[in-house]
Design a protein around this motif. Structure first.
Motif, PDB file in Angstrom:
ATOM      1  N   ILE A 136       0.848  -1.211   0.000  1.00 32.58           N
ATOM      2  CA  ILE A 136       0.000   0.000   0.000  1.00 32.58           C
ATOM      3  C   ILE A 136       0.879   1.256   0.000  1.00 32.58           C
ATOM      4  N   ILE A 137       1.942   1.225   0.814  1.00 32.88           N
ATOM      5  CA  ILE A 137       2.853   2.379   0.859  1.00 32.88           C
ATOM      6  C   ILE A 137       3.442   2.628  -0.533  1.00 32.88           C
ATOM      7  N   SER A 138       3.905   1.570  -1.186  1.00 32.42           N
ATOM      8  CA  SER A 138       4.505   1.728  -2.523  1.00 32.42           C
ATOM      9  C   SER A 138       3.510   2.310  -3.518  1.00 32.42           C
ATOM     10  N   ILE A 139       2.295   1.809  -3.490  1.00 32.93           N
ATOM     11  CA  ILE A 139       1.268   2.284  -4.428  1.00 32.93           C
ATOM     12  C   ILE A 139       1.019   3.777  -4.231  1.00 32.93           C
ATOM     13  N   VAL A 140       0.861   4.186  -2.972  1.00 29.65           N
ATOM     14  CA  VAL A 140       0.578   5.600  -2.685  1.00 29.65           C
ATOM     15  C   VAL A 140       1.784   6.476  -3.041  1.00 29.65           C
ATOM     16  N   GLU A 141       2.987   6.018  -2.674  1.00 25.43           N
ATOM     17  CA  GLU A 141       4.198   6.800  -2.985  1.00 25.43           C
ATOM     18  C   GLU A 141       4.324   7.020  -4.497  1.00 25.43           C
ATOM     19  N   LYS A 142       4.132   5.944  -5.268  1.00 26.90           N
ATOM     20  CA  LYS A 142       4.282   6.055  -6.735  1.00 26.90           C
ATOM     21  C   LYS A 142       3.231   6.984  -7.321  1.00 26.90           C
ATOM     22  N   TRP A 143       2.018   6.834  -6.843  1.00 24.85           N
ATOM     23  CA  TRP A 143       0.925   7.673  -7.339  1.00 24.85           C
ATOM     24  C   TRP A 143       1.212   9.149  -7.029  1.00 24.85           C
ATOM     25  N   ASN A 144       1.566   9.449  -5.758  1.00 27.66           N
ATOM     26  CA  ASN A 144       1.828  10.843  -5.374  1.00 27.66           C
ATOM     27  C   ASN A 144       2.931  11.467  -6.224  1.00 27.66           C
ATOM     28  N   ARG A 145       3.957  10.662  -6.535  1.00 24.56           N
ATOM     29  CA  ARG A 145       5.072  11.137  -7.333  1.00 24.56           C
ATOM     30  C   ARG A 145       4.662  11.413  -8.789  1.00 24.56           C
ATOM     31  N   ALA A 146       3.704  10.638  -9.256  1.00 19.44           N
ATOM     32  CA  ALA A 146       3.264  10.787 -10.647  1.00 19.44           C
ATOM     33  C   ALA A 146       2.367  12.010 -10.829  1.00 19.44           C
ATOM     34  N   GLU A 147       1.815  12.516  -9.750  1.00 21.69           N
ATOM     35  CA  GLU A 147       0.937  13.703  -9.827  1.00 21.69           C
ATOM     36  C   GLU A 147       1.772  14.959  -9.571  1.00 21.69           C
ATOM     37  N   THR A 148       1.224  16.119  -9.907  1.00 23.01           N
ATOM     38  CA  THR A 148       1.975  17.348  -9.629  1.00 23.01           C
ATOM     39  C   THR A 148       2.007  17.653  -8.133  1.00 23.01           C
ATOM     40  N   THR A 149       1.021  17.142  -7.417  1.00 26.22           N
ATOM     41  CA  THR A 149       0.968  17.376  -5.973  1.00 26.22           C
ATOM     42  C   THR A 149       0.387  16.127  -5.293  1.00 26.22           C
ATOM     43  N   PRO A 150       0.804  15.811  -4.047  1.00 28.34           N
ATOM     44  CA  PRO A 150       0.330  14.576  -3.401  1.00 28.34           C
ATOM     45  C   PRO A 150      -1.199  14.518  -3.284  1.00 28.34           C
ATOM     46  N   GLN A 151      -1.730  13.332  -3.496  1.00 33.30           N
ATOM     47  CA  GLN A 151      -3.181  13.132  -3.435  1.00 33.30           C
ATOM     48  C   GLN A 151      -3.616  12.471  -2.125  1.00 33.30           C
ATOM     49  N   VAL A 152      -2.737  11.641  -1.586  1.00 31.55           N
ATOM     50  CA  VAL A 152      -3.113  10.822  -0.426  1.00 31.55           C
ATOM     51  C   VAL A 152      -1.947  10.723   0.562  1.00 31.55           C
ATOM     52  N   ALA A 153      -2.270  10.754   1.856  1.00 34.54           N
ATOM     53  CA  ALA A 153      -1.273  10.484   2.903  1.00 34.54           C
ATOM     54  C   ALA A 153      -1.607   9.137   3.522  1.00 34.54           C
ATOM     55  N   TYR A 154      -0.581   8.411   3.963  1.00 32.87           N
ATOM     56  CA  TYR A 154      -0.845   7.140   4.651  1.00 32.87           C
ATOM     57  C   TYR A 154      -0.253   7.187   6.045  1.00 32.87           C
ATOM     58  N   THR A 155      -0.863   6.443   6.949  1.00 33.52           N
ATOM     59  CA  THR A 155      -0.287   6.290   8.282  1.00 33.52           C
ATOM     60  C   THR A 155      -0.743   4.958   8.868  1.00 33.52           C
ATOM     61  N   PHE A 156       0.157   4.315   9.612  1.00 35.70           N
ATOM     62  CA  PHE A 156      -0.124   2.995  10.208  1.00 35.70           C
ATOM     63  C   PHE A 156       0.150   3.064  11.699  1.00 35.70           C
ATOM     64  N   ASP A 157      -0.759   2.541  12.504  1.00 38.70           N
ATOM     65  CA  ASP A 157      -0.528   2.462  13.947  1.00 38.70           C
ATOM     66  C   ASP A 157       0.083   1.109  14.305  1.00 38.70           C
ATOM     67  N   ALA A 158      -0.159   0.641  15.514  1.00 36.53           N
ATOM     68  CA  ALA A 158       0.454  -0.620  15.955  1.00 36.53           C
ATOM     69  C   ALA A 158      -0.297  -1.815  15.377  1.00 36.53           C
ATOM     70  N   GLY A 159      -0.342  -1.901  14.049  1.00 34.41           N
ATOM     71  CA  GLY A 159      -1.026  -2.976  13.352  1.00 34.41           C
ATOM     72  C   GLY A 159      -0.855  -2.771  11.862  1.00 34.41           C
ATOM     73  N   PRO A 160      -1.297  -3.726  11.031  1.00 30.66           N
ATOM     74  CA  PRO A 160      -1.042  -3.649   9.589  1.00 30.66           C
ATOM     75  C   PRO A 160      -2.039  -2.796   8.789  1.00 30.66           C
ATOM     76  N   ASN A 161      -3.129  -2.333   9.419  1.00 33.32           N
ATOM     77  CA  ASN A 161      -4.161  -1.607   8.674  1.00 33.32           C
ATOM     78  C   ASN A 161      -3.685  -0.220   8.250  1.00 33.32           C
ATOM     79  N   ALA A 162      -4.052   0.152   7.015  1.00 33.36           N
ATOM     80  CA  ALA A 162      -3.623   1.449   6.494  1.00 33.36           C
ATOM     81  C   ALA A 162      -4.713   2.492   6.716  1.00 33.36           C
TER      82      ALA A 162
END
Ligand code: PMV
Length: 354
Positions: A287-313
């Protein structure tokens, strides 16, 4: 003696940290080693509903979580109950014949029934909503006059992150300096109406209970990670100021950069702990890779991600359009099916305590 029951129901949403709390300087009072900032979610999607009752017919304090009785013996529950009871005041409900004097509260017992509408202990901050709701509902039941800030300091003693769930919008937990914790409480940064373009989507990777509780994870990190010390002393203080600016200015590029960096650094401190703690799994990394690649492909970031003490995004989209595209991408990379990596999505907008 005529018996009676006084009942109060409260509802409290969970909150998701964008600058993480990780590490305690005092385990009993739950005092953190750094400030943190979170966003409180919409109560319709991820919240705890707690009904508290008091009656002279009850012979001990009891609690049920999702319909199953649980023990109230732990220090955290006891600390919250004690602090609320201490502040109880007179209650009078004439039509029901209820009259409770301040001093009566010492000898009255409560029954507590709490429900989460999301998986418990799976990194969706269930303890945050749960303990905040417990404190909020008990305070109402016992007619406690304290303001939200003071209640947040009590909720903090149940679960650190709980103190941030007593406000809607963006919330800062000030770590404080004192030894007794009186200056360690939550304040609102901006209310829930301030940045209402944001859409929060939670990708439920696993609804299993986590392996390492946040309590033992934090203890191990504080004891063994040099990176955590550096983070708390050198990195977070600056990030908190930058994050407050980004939120006040609705500056999504800065907000996204800080949110992702802070999540990644928190998980790096877990990896820097001996033995290392893994909260994210392969799906989280994907999920991190998908969001990072997408944000880089756009002129400005579209989505932020954050994970707590578990695997859910927890994915925070800049607006509805970005959220729709995000969902489409997630369904493309993680097609729903029998052995899908992603179980479900929970959509929440940030909102207010009811
Ligand atoms: O309050 P606890 O013990 O559930 O710890 C929460 C820790 C994180 O969720 C990982 C970070 C945070 O600030 O909420």
């Amino acid at each position: 003696e005529k018996s009676w029951v006084r009942i109060v129901t409260g509802q409290t949403p969970t909150n998701i940290a964008v600058i993480k709390y990780w590490g305690k300087r005092d385990e009993n009072l739950i005092l953190p080693i750094n400030d943190s900032i979170s966003v409180t979610l919409d109560p319709n999607h991820l919240c705890t509903t707690t009904t508290v009752a008091v009656s002279p017919a009850f012979d001990k304090d009891r609690m049920w979580l999702n319909g199953k009785e649980i023990s109230l013996a732990g220090d955290r529950f006891q600390n919250c109950l004690r602090e609320i009871r201490k502040r109880a005041t007179d209650v009078e409900e004439e039509e029901k014949g209820i009259k409770i004097a301040k001093k009566d509260w010492e000898n009255l017992h409560v029954h507590i029934a709490s429900y989460n509408n999301f998986p418990t202990a799976a990194g969706l901050a269930s303890s945050a909503a749960g303990l905040a709701c417990l404190v909020f509902s008990l305070a109402r039941l016992m007619n406690v006059k304290e303001d939200q800030g003071q209640l947040s300091a009590i909720a903090r003693q149940g679960s650190g992150s709980a103190c941030r769930s007593l406000y809607g919008g963006f919330v800062k937990w000030i770590m404080g300096k004192s030894e007794d914790g009186s200056d360690s409480f939550a304040v609102q940064v901006t209310d829930e109406k301030h940045w209402d373009d944001l859409v929060i989507l939670i990708a439920v990777v696993s609804s299993q209970q986590k392996e390492t509780s946040s309590t033992s994870g934090m203890r191990e990190s504080v004891e063994t990670s040099l990176l955590l010390k550096h983070r708390a002393q050198e990195i977070v203080p600056k990030r908190i100021l930058q994050m407050e600016e980004a939120i006040k200015n609705k500056d999504f590029p800065s907000f996204a950069r800080l949110t992702c960096a802070d999540s990644n650094q928190f998980h790096a401190t877990c990896l820097d702990t001996t033995p290392p703690i893994f909260y994210m799994n392969d799906t989280s990394h994907k999920i991190i890779s998908i969001v990072e690649k997408w944000n880089r492909a756009e002129t400005t970031p579209q989505v932020a991600y954050t994970f707590d003490a578990g695997p859910n995004a927890v994915l925070i989209a800049r607006d509805r359009k970005a959220a729709t595209q995000l969902l489409q991408r997630m369904l493309y990379y993680f097609p729903p099916g029998a052995d899908a990596d992603l179980n479900s999505f929970v959509v929440g907008d940030k909102s207010i305590l009811q």
